[in-house]
Design a protein around this motif. Structure first.
Motif, PDB file in Angstrom:
ATOM      1  N   ARG A   1     -14.758  -9.052  -0.608  1.00 35.49           N
ATOM      2  CA  ARG A   1     -16.196  -9.421  -1.057  1.00 35.49           C
ATOM      3  C   ARG A   1     -16.985  -8.918  -0.538  1.00 35.49           C
TER       4      ARG A   1
ATOM      5  N   HIS B   1      -2.533 -14.190  -8.049  1.00 31.26           N
ATOM      6  CA  HIS B   1      -3.231 -15.114  -8.967  1.00 31.26           C
ATOM      7  C   HIS B   1      -3.491 -14.734 -10.134  1.00 31.26           C
TER       8      HIS B   1
ATOM      9  N   ARG C   1     -16.719  -9.635 -15.240  1.00 37.55           N
ATOM     10  CA  ARG C   1     -16.272  -9.606 -14.979  1.00 37.55           C
ATOM     11  C   ARG C   1     -15.057  -8.935 -16.168  1.00 37.55           C
TER      12      ARG C   1
ATOM     13  N   HIS D   1     -10.647 -12.838  -4.991  1.00 37.82           N
ATOM     14  CA  HIS D   1     -11.694 -14.232  -4.701  1.00 37.82           C
ATOM     15  C   HIS D   1     -12.309 -14.033  -2.978  1.00 37.82           C
TER      16      HIS D   1
ATOM     17  N   THR E   1      -6.460 -10.944  -2.482  1.00 36.38           N
ATOM     18  CA  THR E   1      -7.275 -11.273  -3.686  1.00 36.38           C
ATOM     19  C   THR E   1      -8.577 -10.841  -4.013  1.00 36.38           C
TER      20      THR E   1
END
Length: 261
Positions: free
Chosen positions: A56, A77, A14, A51, A49
């Motif tokens: 992904r 976000h 991250r 997420h 996002t």
């Protein structure tokens, strides 16, 4: 290349990026098992996002090309600031590209969806320096209201009640300031992307922007450029299938390899 190949195992790190205008950006870098010098940045659509399961999946599918950075645009976000719906967001993308260069990546490609596609086009034209740029489901011009979805979107971002809804329900904070001056439209700057390869991808079942937007960007661009119109495809990240991800992977791999020669 078959989409059944084994993807390299990824490690996730991250990052907290800071843009040139001082906005904090929440980002993730997926890395393969071995150090590499190629990276891809994914730029989500409005309200998207890093997420999301769709982002992904695309990120994991592109790992054979290089390490993949995903991030949340300003106002989205976990990132700071307020969304300007495609204007100042080019600084967010540049912050991601710049961090990758600092980490030692010598080839960086960008892939954007919807609003992110407009950002990718403008970033490649204004900042330059990327190995390849891909615009998926992007608008060619601003203030488009030709579809019901876009009329609803404008209601959301232009009124206080709509912005409140976006904040509470979608975790997106939108500025109440209008663009002044108006940024150049994607179709106005697409010709400045060359010699960087540009791929424009659009679905013929897109409920937000008709295919004419993709054609306008492609026609305004100079070689090297490609246009893919995907039968039955809807809009942005949610509409990207594993098969399309595999095609994008192959295209990016070829262009990044050519840029290194």
């Amino acid at each position: 290349m078959s989409d059944a190949i084994d993807h390299p195992p990824s490690r996730v790190r991250r990052f907290w990026l800071t843009t040139s205008d001082g906005v904090g950006i929440d980002a993730l870098l997926r890395r393969g098992a071995q150090p590499r010098t190629t990276a891809v940045v994914l730029a989500n659509g409005f309200t998207g996002t890093h997420h999301s399961t769709h982002t992904r999946a695309i990120a994991e599918g592109l790992l054979p090309v290089g390490d993949v950075m995903t991030f949340d645009f300003r106002g989205h976000h976990g990132s700071g600031g307020l969304s300007t719906v495609g204007n100042a967001e080019i600084h967010d993308l540049e912050a991601a590209v710049d961090r990758l260069r600092d980490l030692g990546y010598t080839s960086v490609a960008t892939v954007g969806f919807s609003m992110g596609a407009a950002v990718v086009v403008r970033h490649a034209a204004i900042y330059g320096g990327v190995s390849a740029a891909v615009a998926v489901s992007g608008p060619s011009r601003w203030y488009y209201r030709g579809t019901r979805r876009m009329r609803l979107l404008h209601l959301g971002i232009e009124g206080a009640l709509g912005r409140f809804f976006l904040h509470r329900v979608r975790k997106v904070r939108v500025t109440d300031q209008r663009w002044d001056p108006r940024p150049a439209e994607p179709r106005e700057v697409a010709g400045d992307i060359a010699p960087t390869p540009l791929l424009v991808v659009h679905g013929d079942a897109d409920a937000y922007f008709p295919v004419s937007h993709a054609v306008a960007i492609h026609d305004a661009a100079r070689e090297p450029r490609e246009l893919w119109i995907i039968p039955g495809m809807g809009h942005a990240e949610r509409a990207v299938t594993p098969e399309l991800t595999a095609r994008l992977r192959d295209w990016l791999g070829e262009r990044v390899a050519a840029a290194r020669e």
